[in-house]
Design a protein around this motif. Sequence first.
Motif, PDB file in Angstrom:
ATOM      1  N   LYS A  60       0.717  -1.471  -0.272  1.00  0.00           N
ATOM      2  CA  LYS A  60      -0.149   0.256  -0.252  1.00  0.00           C
ATOM      3  C   LYS A  60       0.634   1.460   0.546  1.00  0.00           C
ATOM      4  O   LYS A  60       0.597   2.418  -0.423  1.00  0.00           O
ATOM      5  CB  LYS A  60      -0.896   0.270   1.568  1.00  0.00           C
ATOM      6  CG  LYS A  60      -2.230  -1.039   1.073  1.00  0.00           C
ATOM      7  CD  LYS A  60      -2.376  -0.603   2.442  1.00  0.00           C
ATOM      8  CE  LYS A  60      -4.675  -1.628   2.155  1.00  0.00           C
ATOM      9  NZ  LYS A  60      -4.937  -2.202   2.962  1.00  0.00           N
ATOM     10  N   THR A  63       4.577   2.983  -4.163  1.00  0.00           N
ATOM     11  CA  THR A  63       4.257   3.597  -5.691  1.00  0.00           C
ATOM     12  C   THR A  63       4.848   3.280  -6.724  1.00  0.00           C
ATOM     13  O   THR A  63       5.899   2.642  -6.453  1.00  0.00           O
ATOM     14  CB  THR A  63       4.266   5.206  -5.242  1.00  0.00           C
ATOM     15  OG1 THR A  63       6.031   5.577  -5.035  1.00  0.00           O
ATOM     16  CG2 THR A  63       3.609   5.917  -4.243  1.00  0.00           C
ATOM     17  N   LYS A 101       3.682  -3.865  -5.807  1.00  0.00           N
ATOM     18  CA  LYS A 101       2.505  -3.033  -6.446  1.00  0.00           C
ATOM     19  C   LYS A 101       2.526  -3.559  -7.714  1.00  0.00           C
ATOM     20  O   LYS A 101       1.178  -3.513  -8.289  1.00  0.00           O
ATOM     21  CB  LYS A 101       2.315  -1.721  -6.464  1.00  0.00           C
ATOM     22  CG  LYS A 101       1.116  -1.030  -5.946  1.00  0.00           C
ATOM     23  CD  LYS A 101       0.747   0.289  -5.481  1.00  0.00           C
ATOM     24  CE  LYS A 101      -0.200   0.650  -5.840  1.00  0.00           C
ATOM     25  NZ  LYS A 101      -0.892   1.912  -5.154  1.00  0.00           N
ATOM     26  N   TYR A 126      -6.699  -0.230 -12.077  1.00  0.00           N
ATOM     27  CA  TYR A 126      -5.500   0.877 -11.353  1.00  0.00           C
ATOM     28  C   TYR A 126      -5.309   2.815 -11.857  1.00  0.00           C
ATOM     29  O   TYR A 126      -4.012   2.486 -12.489  1.00  0.00           O
ATOM     30  CB  TYR A 126      -4.465  -0.128 -11.329  1.00  0.00           C
ATOM     31  CG  TYR A 126      -5.047  -1.964 -10.992  1.00  0.00           C
ATOM     32  CD1 TYR A 126      -4.783  -1.613  -9.404  1.00  0.00           C
ATOM     33  CD2 TYR A 126      -4.896  -1.956 -11.646  1.00  0.00           C
ATOM     34  CE1 TYR A 126      -4.899  -2.729  -9.277  1.00  0.00           C
ATOM     35  CE2 TYR A 126      -4.938  -3.672 -11.247  1.00  0.00           C
ATOM     36  CZ  TYR A 126      -5.372  -4.092 -10.291  1.00  0.00           C
ATOM     37  OH  TYR A 126      -5.956  -4.916  -9.506  1.00  0.00           O
ATOM     38  N   SER A 128      -4.244   4.707 -10.174  1.00  0.00           N
ATOM     39  CA  SER A 128      -3.292   5.489  -9.243  1.00  0.00           C
ATOM     40  C   SER A 128      -2.187   5.468  -9.870  1.00  0.00           C
ATOM     41  O   SER A 128      -1.044   6.281  -9.939  1.00  0.00           O
ATOM     42  CB  SER A 128      -3.357   5.056  -7.575  1.00  0.00           C
ATOM     43  OG  SER A 128      -3.314   3.803  -8.068  1.00  0.00           O
ATOM     44  N   VAL A 129      -1.952   4.316 -11.376  1.00  0.00           N
ATOM     45  CA  VAL A 129      -1.559   3.485 -11.637  1.00  0.00           C
ATOM     46  C   VAL A 129      -0.935   3.758 -13.139  1.00  0.00           C
ATOM     47  O   VAL A 129      -0.152   4.609 -13.850  1.00  0.00           O
ATOM     48  CB  VAL A 129      -0.869   2.525 -11.625  1.00  0.00           C
ATOM     49  CG1 VAL A 129       0.822   1.690 -12.301  1.00  0.00           C
ATOM     50  CG2 VAL A 129      -0.187   2.032  -9.785  1.00  0.00           C
ATOM     51  N   SER A 131      -3.614   6.176 -15.879  1.00  0.00           N
ATOM     52  CA  SER A 131      -3.805   6.776 -15.611  1.00  0.00           C
ATOM     53  C   SER A 131      -4.556   7.373 -16.872  1.00  0.00           C
ATOM     54  O   SER A 131      -4.300   6.284 -18.215  1.00  0.00           O
ATOM     55  CB  SER A 131      -3.470   8.468 -16.400  1.00  0.00           C
ATOM     56  OG  SER A 131      -2.237   8.723 -17.819  1.00  0.00           O
ATOM     57  N   LYS A 245      -5.982  19.919  -0.504  1.00  0.00           N
ATOM     58  CA  LYS A 245      -6.476  18.510  -1.527  1.00  0.00           C
ATOM     59  C   LYS A 245      -7.786  18.581  -2.045  1.00  0.00           C
ATOM     60  O   LYS A 245      -8.417  17.833  -2.593  1.00  0.00           O
ATOM     61  CB  LYS A 245      -6.492  17.559  -0.487  1.00  0.00           C
ATOM     62  CG  LYS A 245      -5.458  16.813   0.036  1.00  0.00           C
ATOM     63  CD  LYS A 245      -5.431  15.721   0.890  1.00  0.00           C
ATOM     64  CE  LYS A 245      -3.818  15.057   0.973  1.00  0.00           C
ATOM     65  NZ  LYS A 245      -2.931  13.878   2.332  1.00  0.00           N
ATOM     66  N   ASN A 301      -2.530  17.965 -15.214  1.00  0.00           N
ATOM     67  CA  ASN A 301      -2.182  18.297 -13.700  1.00  0.00           C
ATOM     68  C   ASN A 301      -2.198  19.573 -12.864  1.00  0.00           C
ATOM     69  O   ASN A 301      -1.319  20.072 -12.528  1.00  0.00           O
ATOM     70  CB  ASN A 301      -0.451  17.148 -13.440  1.00  0.00           C
ATOM     71  CG  ASN A 301      -0.186  16.326 -14.108  1.00  0.00           C
ATOM     72  OD1 ASN A 301      -1.368  15.699 -13.271  1.00  0.00           O
ATOM     73  ND2 ASN A 301       0.526  15.592 -14.050  1.00  0.00           N
TER      74      ASN A 301
END
Length: 406
Positions: A60, A63, A101, A126, A128-129, A131, A245, A301
């Motif tokens: 977890k 990254t 991961k 996924y 988070s990995v 895009s 955030k 971004n």
Amino acid sequence: MAKFYYQAITENGSSVSGAIDADSAEGATNALVARGYIPQKITDASKSGIGFFLTELQEKLTTVKLPELILFTKQLRTLIRAGVPMLKLLQVLENQSENIKLKRIIVSISQDIREGGSLYDGFRKYPSVFSPLYCSMLHAGETSGALPEILDRLIYILDHDHKIRTDIRSALQYPAIVMVSLLAAFLILLTMVIPKFAFIFLKSGLQLPLPTVICMKLYAILTAYWPALILLAVGLGIFINIYLKSEIGRFRRDRLLLHLPLFGVLVRKAAMARFASIFAILQTSGISVLETMSILSETINNAALSRAFENITERLEEGRGISGPLATSPYFTPIIINMVAIGEESGNLDEMLHEAAEHYDSELEFAMKRISDSIGPLLTVCLAAMVLFFALAIYLPMWDMVKMVK
């Protein structure tokens, strides 16, 4: 469906470990055998001990960094181009990956493909990995049957993005180090040097000059309220982190970055280079303009630019061209707008955007060099001002004492 941890041996004799989802331990064993593994140990995750808990925690906290993602994508392209079957290909990628991961993600994708899913279905689980840009290009490659060529373009985007990030980080690294060093030197002089002289000055009964009075007041505040100041700094840091955030916090921060003096130019040029490069490649890959805008909104971004893309998408849905809606946003430069307008009229939008991306790449390099050249004298002035301040705070009273003695 439960999670099982396993230890097994691959076909080439190496040891592997990880987690797998199955209905039972027997189902987990069969799934591992289907991959070509020889299971050695299978443990139910719900009954596992501290070792497995630490493994789960490590996964977890791990990254997938951009260089690792680039290497993975290059290996994926090479194996697909070599004609390696998909399941064998994913097994090779799992064995070669050193990121725990990424290993787990590859195992999950393999399972999805065994169950009849596509690469796109597996990758988009996924975010988070991988895009939305990454997944959309995979989908375009699978749909068109030209996955290696699409992966070539995706690798170009990832390499381009990594280069921009690395260049900006390098340009900001030197001033950041110098500013931290200046702050540390200021605190050391204020807390260790000034107090020793202040005791002498107070006993002499001199009328202290303003720099010395300021230093002594700051020192008194630091010594008397340092616990409260630390708590205030920690609380402020937590508040800022939570605020940034939030949606409004990200928007205001990113809008501020675009308008910062000196550094704002760098951020804007990097954003324009990224926009033009991604837009051009998505158009070449056969992705529609509306979908391109949606992808850019999620991958640029910058919350301020993302909001601008959402407004542009609404105008595009009304049937307008691209250059007109772009011109209504304050963030897009005349060069980008004109290049898009010419590309629309000539039917060579992707070519014009490629030229715009190359232009802003060179502009970005020039801007970073100019900032680097400007920061040196600016930091020298800051350093000189700090040295002068402390020199006056120490030596002005000393000169007064010398005059008294004489």
